[in-house]
Design a protein around this motif. Sequence first.
Motif, PDB file in Angstrom:
ATOM      1  N   CYS A  79       0.845  -1.184   0.000  1.00 29.29           N
ATOM      2  CA  CYS A  79       0.000   0.000   0.000  1.00 29.29           C
ATOM      3  C   CYS A  79       0.890   1.248   0.000  1.00 29.29           C
ATOM      4  CB  CYS A  79      -0.855  -0.063   1.261  1.00 29.29           C
ATOM      5  SG  CYS A  79      -1.898   1.329   1.549  1.00 29.29           S
ATOM      6  N   ASP A  80       0.550   2.205  -0.820  1.00 33.15           N
ATOM      7  CA  ASP A  80       1.274   3.468  -0.878  1.00 33.15           C
ATOM      8  C   ASP A  80       0.754   4.373   0.248  1.00 33.15           C
ATOM      9  OD1 ASP A  80       2.251   6.050  -1.518  1.00 33.15           O
ATOM     10  OD2 ASP A  80       2.306   5.542  -3.650  1.00 33.15           O
ATOM     11  N   ILE A  81       1.576   4.637   1.229  1.00 36.64           N
ATOM     12  CA  ILE A  81       1.165   5.445   2.386  1.00 36.64           C
ATOM     13  C   ILE A  81       0.737   6.845   1.942  1.00 36.64           C
ATOM     14  CG2 ILE A  81       1.944   6.489   4.563  1.00 36.64           C
ATOM     15  CD1 ILE A  81       3.706   3.994   4.971  1.00 36.64           C
ATOM     16  N   ARG A  82       1.355   7.362   0.891  1.00 31.74           N
ATOM     17  CA  ARG A  82       0.972   8.695   0.397  1.00 31.74           C
ATOM     18  C   ARG A  82      -0.481   8.704  -0.067  1.00 31.74           C
ATOM     19  NH1 ARG A  82       6.161   8.462  -3.347  1.00 31.74           N
ATOM     20  NH2 ARG A  82       5.119   6.471  -3.556  1.00 31.74           N
ATOM     21  N   ARG A  83      -0.921   7.619  -0.676  1.00 29.06           N
ATOM     22  CA  ARG A  83      -2.315   7.521  -1.134  1.00 29.06           C
ATOM     23  C   ARG A  83      -3.272   7.468   0.058  1.00 29.06           C
ATOM     24  NH1 ARG A  83      -5.837   2.819  -3.211  1.00 29.06           N
ATOM     25  NH2 ARG A  83      -4.576   1.749  -1.695  1.00 29.06           N
ATOM     26  N   ILE A  84      -2.885   6.732   1.107  1.00 32.44           N
ATOM     27  CA  ILE A  84      -3.699   6.670   2.321  1.00 32.44           C
ATOM     28  C   ILE A  84      -3.776   8.056   2.963  1.00 32.44           C
ATOM     29  CG2 ILE A  84      -3.823   5.696   4.652  1.00 32.44           C
ATOM     30  CD1 ILE A  84      -4.565   3.678   2.456  1.00 32.44           C
ATOM     31  N   ARG A  85      -2.638   8.765   3.009  1.00 34.89           N
ATOM     32  CA  ARG A  85      -2.604  10.114   3.578  1.00 34.89           C
ATOM     33  C   ARG A  85      -3.533  11.050   2.805  1.00 34.89           C
ATOM     34  NH1 ARG A  85       2.208  11.410   2.467  1.00 34.89           N
ATOM     35  NH2 ARG A  85       3.150  10.292   4.191  1.00 34.89           N
ATOM     36  N   GLU A  86      -3.469  10.984   1.479  1.00 37.29           N
ATOM     37  CA  GLU A  86      -4.324  11.835   0.636  1.00 37.29           C
ATOM     38  C   GLU A  86      -5.799  11.523   0.849  1.00 37.29           C
ATOM     39  OE1 GLU A  86      -2.811  11.067  -3.276  1.00 37.29           O
ATOM     40  OE2 GLU A  86      -0.941  12.172  -2.888  1.00 37.29           O
ATOM     41  N   THR A  87      -6.129  10.254   0.954  1.00 35.75           N
ATOM     42  CA  THR A  87      -7.522   9.867   1.197  1.00 35.75           C
ATOM     43  C   THR A  87      -7.969  10.368   2.560  1.00 35.75           C
ATOM     44  OG1 THR A  87      -7.258   7.921  -0.206  1.00 35.75           O
ATOM     45  CG2 THR A  87      -9.133   7.932   1.297  1.00 35.75           C
ATOM     46  N   PHE A  88      -7.103  10.241   3.570  1.00 45.04           N
ATOM     47  CA  PHE A  88      -7.431  10.721   4.911  1.00 45.04           C
ATOM     48  C   PHE A  88      -7.628  12.233   4.904  1.00 45.04           C
ATOM     49  CE2 PHE A  88      -6.397  12.191   9.187  1.00 45.04           C
ATOM     50  CZ  PHE A  88      -7.272  11.418   9.938  1.00 45.04           C
ATOM     51  N   GLU A  89      -6.796  12.944   4.160  1.00 44.73           N
ATOM     52  CA  GLU A  89      -6.934  14.404   4.090  1.00 44.73           C
ATOM     53  C   GLU A  89      -8.254  14.807   3.423  1.00 44.73           C
ATOM     54  OE1 GLU A  89      -3.297  15.555   2.153  1.00 44.73           O
ATOM     55  OE2 GLU A  89      -2.126  15.378   4.014  1.00 44.73           O
ATOM     56  N   ARG A  90      -8.704  14.038   2.449  1.00 49.99           N
ATOM     57  CA  ARG A  90      -9.974  14.322   1.764  1.00 49.99           C
ATOM     58  C   ARG A  90     -11.180  13.934   2.600  1.00 49.99           C
ATOM     59  NH1 ARG A  90      -7.679  11.695  -2.462  1.00 49.99           N
ATOM     60  NH2 ARG A  90      -9.149   9.982  -2.264  1.00 49.99           N
ATOM     61  N   ARG A  91     -11.131  12.750   3.207  1.00 48.63           N
ATOM     62  CA  ARG A  91     -12.306  12.193   3.869  1.00 48.63           C
ATOM     63  C   ARG A  91     -12.284  12.319   5.380  1.00 48.63           C
ATOM     64  NH1 ARG A  91     -13.572   6.611   1.838  1.00 48.63           N
ATOM     65  NH2 ARG A  91     -15.496   7.038   2.933  1.00 48.63           N
ATOM     66  N   GLY A  92     -11.112  12.634   5.930  1.00 47.73           N
ATOM     67  CA  GLY A  92     -10.994  12.822   7.368  1.00 47.73           C
ATOM     68  C   GLY A  92     -11.138  11.536   8.145  1.00 47.73           C
ATOM     69  N   VAL A  93     -11.517  11.677   9.396  1.00 48.49           N
ATOM     70  CA  VAL A  93     -11.586  10.541  10.311  1.00 48.49           C
ATOM     71  C   VAL A  93     -12.608   9.507   9.847  1.00 48.49           C
ATOM     72  CG1 VAL A  93     -13.269  11.460  11.956  1.00 48.49           C
ATOM     73  CG2 VAL A  93     -11.425   9.949  12.749  1.00 48.49           C
ATOM     74  N   ARG A  94     -13.564   9.896   9.014  1.00 47.53           N
ATOM     75  CA  ARG A  94     -14.540   8.918   8.492  1.00 47.53           C
ATOM     76  C   ARG A  94     -13.841   7.782   7.757  1.00 47.53           C
ATOM     77  NH1 ARG A  94     -17.761  13.238   5.654  1.00 47.53           N
ATOM     78  NH2 ARG A  94     -16.541  12.288   4.027  1.00 47.53           N
ATOM     79  N   TYR A 117      -1.961   9.168  16.058  1.00 45.02           N
ATOM     80  CA  TYR A 117      -2.151  10.336  15.193  1.00 45.02           C
ATOM     81  C   TYR A 117      -2.016  11.632  15.994  1.00 45.02           C
ATOM     82  CZ  TYR A 117      -3.934  13.331  11.512  1.00 45.02           C
ATOM     83  OH  TYR A 117      -4.061  14.316  10.561  1.00 45.02           O
ATOM     84  N   GLN A 118      -2.529  11.631  17.221  1.00 39.25           N
ATOM     85  CA  GLN A 118      -2.426  12.829  18.062  1.00 39.25           C
ATOM     86  C   GLN A 118      -0.976  13.139  18.422  1.00 39.25           C
ATOM     87  OE1 GLN A 118      -5.033  12.130  21.385  1.00 39.25           O
ATOM     88  NE2 GLN A 118      -6.803  12.990  20.321  1.00 39.25           N
ATOM     89  N   ARG A 119      -0.180  12.107  18.678  1.00 38.23           N
ATOM     90  CA  ARG A 119       1.219  12.322  19.045  1.00 38.23           C
ATOM     91  C   ARG A 119       2.067  12.701  17.833  1.00 38.23           C
ATOM     92  NH1 ARG A 119       3.189   7.306  21.821  1.00 38.23           N
ATOM     93  NH2 ARG A 119       1.286   6.364  21.105  1.00 38.23           N
ATOM     94  N   VAL A 120       1.954  11.900  16.751  1.00 38.23           N
ATOM     95  CA  VAL A 120       2.727  12.143  15.527  1.00 38.23           C
ATOM     96  C   VAL A 120       1.839  11.731  14.353  1.00 38.23           C
ATOM     97  CG1 VAL A 120       4.829  11.603  14.227  1.00 38.23           C
ATOM     98  CG2 VAL A 120       4.883  11.590  16.736  1.00 38.23           C
ATOM     99  N   PRO A 121       1.236  12.686  13.652  1.00 38.89           N
ATOM    100  CA  PRO A 121       0.314  12.344  12.574  1.00 38.89           C
ATOM    101  C   PRO A 121       0.857  11.325  11.563  1.00 38.89           C
ATOM    102  CG  PRO A 121       0.156  14.666  13.047  1.00 38.89           C
ATOM    103  CD  PRO A 121       1.311  14.129  13.866  1.00 38.89           C
ATOM    104  N   ALA A 122       2.126  11.422  11.217  1.00 40.82           N
ATOM    105  CA  ALA A 122       2.696  10.475  10.246  1.00 40.82           C
ATOM    106  C   ALA A 122       2.654   9.044  10.773  1.00 40.82           C
ATOM    107  CB  ALA A 122       4.129  10.864   9.899  1.00 40.82           C
ATOM    108  N   ARG A 123       2.837   8.867  12.074  1.00 40.51           N
ATOM    109  CA  ARG A 123       2.755   7.523  12.661  1.00 40.51           C
ATOM    110  C   ARG A 123       1.332   6.996  12.610  1.00 40.51           C
ATOM    111  NH1 ARG A 123       4.348   6.414  18.152  1.00 40.51           N
ATOM    112  NH2 ARG A 123       4.312   4.268  17.466  1.00 40.51           N
ATOM    113  N   GLY A 124       0.365   7.860  12.820  1.00 38.97           N
ATOM    114  CA  GLY A 124      -1.030   7.444  12.741  1.00 38.97           C
ATOM    115  C   GLY A 124      -1.394   7.006  11.330  1.00 38.97           C
ATOM    116  N   ILE A 125      -0.942   7.760  10.340  1.00 40.43           N
ATOM    117  CA  ILE A 125      -1.233   7.425   8.939  1.00 40.43           C
ATOM    118  C   ILE A 125      -0.534   6.122   8.551  1.00 40.43           C
ATOM    119  CG2 ILE A 125      -0.982   8.164   6.540  1.00 40.43           C
ATOM    120  CD1 ILE A 125      -3.173   9.668   8.147  1.00 40.43           C
ATOM    121  N   ALA A 126       0.700   5.923   8.987  1.00 36.45           N
ATOM    122  CA  ALA A 126       1.410   4.669   8.697  1.00 36.45           C
ATOM    123  C   ALA A 126       0.681   3.487   9.341  1.00 36.45           C
ATOM    124  CB  ALA A 126       2.850   4.743   9.181  1.00 36.45           C
ATOM    125  N   TYR A 127       0.177   3.672  10.554  1.00 32.23           N
ATOM    126  CA  TYR A 127      -0.597   2.629  11.235  1.00 32.23           C
ATOM    127  C   TYR A 127      -1.851   2.299  10.420  1.00 32.23           C
ATOM    128  CZ  TYR A 127      -3.398   0.360  14.853  1.00 32.23           C
ATOM    129  OH  TYR A 127      -4.183  -0.523  15.569  1.00 32.23           O
TER     130      TYR A 127
END
Length: 131
Positions: free
Chosen positions: A10-25, A43-53
């Motif tokens: 999975c491309d983490i950048r794609r997950i990040r982009e989807t999260f930025e568009r759709r948010g916590v949903r 995500y609260q501590r380090v957003p990049a770690r939350g997205i990688a998770y």
Amino acid sequence: MIYGIGTDICDIRRIRETFERRGVRFAEKVLGPHELTVFHDRYQRVPARGIAYLATRFSAKEAFSKAIGMGMRMPMTWRDCEVVKAPSGKPGLRLHNALATWFEAKGLTAHVTVTDETDYAAAFVVVETRE
């Protein structure tokens, strides 16, 4: 005996982009209850770690759906398949609802591993019969 094998990258950048568009949903659609708690904490501590998770869990669920030969159709659902960690840190799967019932009735057991790097997350799942 091996029932099925699944792998996913999975491309983490794609997950990040989807999260930025759709948010916590988006996270709420993909993650089960335990996973959501871990995601919010990371995500609260380090957003990049939350997205990688989130990306590793997305990848693991895709790999699991391939290993059981169903893809993403009932009884396989995103939220009914959770990746959890043993005290040793070893990842495992916790299934819920109709997916758990189906899996148990088939007499199956699963092994999962996940990994991530800067841009990619990957997972590998082996499903075996217990006999």
